[in-house]
Design an enzyme around this catalytic site. Sequence first.
Site, mmCIF file in Angstrom:
data_model
loop_
_atom_site.group_PDB
_atom_site.id
_atom_site.type_symbol
_atom_site.label_atom_id
_atom_site.label_comp_id
_atom_site.label_asym_id
_atom_site.label_seq_id
_atom_site.Cartn_x
_atom_site.Cartn_y
_atom_site.Cartn_z
ATOM 1 N N ASP A 1 -8.129 -5.384 -6.566
ATOM 2 C CA ASP A 1 -7.798 -4.415 -5.519
ATOM 3 C C ASP A 1 -8.856 -3.304 -5.516
ATOM 4 O O ASP A 1 -9.073 -2.651 -6.526
ATOM 5 C CB ASP A 1 -6.412 -3.835 -5.829
ATOM 6 C CG ASP A 1 -5.832 -3.027 -4.677
ATOM 7 O OD1 ASP A 1 -6.614 -2.429 -3.917
ATOM 8 O OD2 ASP A 1 -4.591 -2.996 -4.560
ATOM 9 N N SER B 1 0.837 -1.200 0.000
ATOM 10 C CA SER B 1 0.000 0.000 0.000
ATOM 11 C C SER B 1 0.876 1.256 0.000
ATOM 12 O O SER B 1 1.756 1.388 -0.846
ATOM 13 C CB SER B 1 -0.953 -0.066 1.203
ATOM 14 O OG SER B 1 -2.047 0.785 1.020
ATOM 15 N N HIS C 1 -6.362 -6.086 -2.217
ATOM 16 C CA HIS C 1 -5.266 -5.175 -1.879
ATOM 17 C C HIS C 1 -4.296 -5.782 -0.859
ATOM 18 O O HIS C 1 -3.096 -5.630 -0.973
ATOM 19 C CB HIS C 1 -5.903 -3.903 -1.295
ATOM 20 C CG HIS C 1 -4.944 -2.784 -1.036
ATOM 21 N ND1 HIS C 1 -4.206 -2.183 -2.024
ATOM 22 C CD2 HIS C 1 -4.628 -2.122 0.109
ATOM 23 C CE1 HIS C 1 -3.474 -1.200 -1.499
ATOM 24 N NE2 HIS C 1 -3.705 -1.164 -0.207
#
Length: 444
Positions: free
Chosen positions: A353, A259, A387
């Site tokens: 994601d 991230s 994600h």
Amino acid sequence: MFVAAGSLAVRFLRIPGCSRCRWAGMSASAWLEPGAKCLFDEPVRVRVNGLSALQQVTLKASLTDEKGETFSSVAFYQADKRGELDLSRSPSLDGYYTGTEPMGLFWSLTPANPLKRLVKKDVATSPLRVRIEVFDGHSGDPQGLPLAACVNERWFMSKGVTRIPVRKGRIRGVLFVPPGNGPFPGVIDMYGSVGGVVEHRASLLASHGFLTLALGYFGFDDLPNHFLNLDLEYFEEAVNFLRQHSKVTGPGVGAIGISKGGDLVLSMTTFIPHVRAAISIGGCNANTLGNLHYRNITLPGLGISLDRARFLESNIIDISETTNNPRDEENKDCIIPLEKAEGHFLFVVGEDDKNWNTSLFAQQAIERLKENGKENYEILTYPKAGHLLEPCYFPFCYASFHQLAGLPVLWGGEMKEHSLAQIDLWPKIQMFLRKHLEKQQSQL
Ligand SMILES: *[C@@H]1O[C@H](CO)[C@@H](O)[C@H](O)[C@H]1NC(C)=O
Ligand SMILES: *[C@@H]1O[C@H](CO)[C@@H](O)[C@H](O)[C@H]1NC(C)=O
């Protein structure tokens, strides 16, 4: 050592030196091979015997994390003609997953409160304890006494790994040193907007022979509680600290980030020559959200347009379309000039994601590298993964509270595909790091 509630505990008969446990008076038993204790990322073989021929049973796994959140999974099986079950061979007929999935009970552990992400902060002194129970018949919510049960202790540090909190110069983090003299590949490990220092991946990497620094960059100790203005000199100091460690294979180190941590490792590799290998999981090709300063350069943070957020049921938000496109004219200065990097990149993309358009970002990063004649990258793309691609067997998290959004956000992915992606990815991460970090000196 068995986790059994109250008076039920007296019903356990402990067989010394044996990982099996059985109910007094019952003939079925459940056990784990090669044993009841293992590293978190190691597979175990769940076996049951003493059932009747072709008996239908429900297997249930459960755990309670450090915040007291309970996670459980349930799958329906049928014993063979000898009254035995081996989860590495027997298919689940229904439940949280179907088919032959030796570790299905683990990766399908689902929080009772659907918006919780598993928390494991103490990686040094306690394992995650997964209790496995076998019940008669097929029931999605099995009640009463199980026919058999056993407990799997899943640890994050193998024997001999040392955990050392680091507070040196500006650096705040935790160092994990594998046993022995090394030298070991050095790796910096960072998470994203969750902040603090996340240790579960770093401790596992150290268990596999990487000298790993779980690095904080906000929301920890005396670090700022936000990342609106980061300076890369901080990360450079961490790189130098790690590469000067007497047990680290020099001259370069690696970095892994997820991230926000993903764009940080790309920036580190671009501007700091001693970062030789960077893994960006669910990351962006632009510096995101806050400014990043390095000497006389500032990369502004790629912004978001909250009007593109979508509210789903139960106040969960889908922010997948909110992040601006790095290629739009007004965002060009945010793009990380990856072509300047000498190190190698691994882009890891979950195609579903829902936090960021990671596929698009990786594609833009690769186009930029290619336009500059660079071939120093690899990409791993997983359809239907989300994600939060974690080390293997980490329970799938569909949505959870997001510090910045102040609400639960959708992370994306489908449980089975996401979990199988994690199983595929974890050894590949280690191979990539070894490939670029282990034999550096002989290449010079
Ligand atoms: C930053 O400094 C370097 C070296 O001193 C110089 O070459 C470069 O043009 C400067 N960049 C900016 C954006 O000022
Ligand atoms: C991601 O980017 C691609 C290519 O621009 C686009 O087709 C897709 O709709 C985007 N996805 C989201 C969720 O914004």
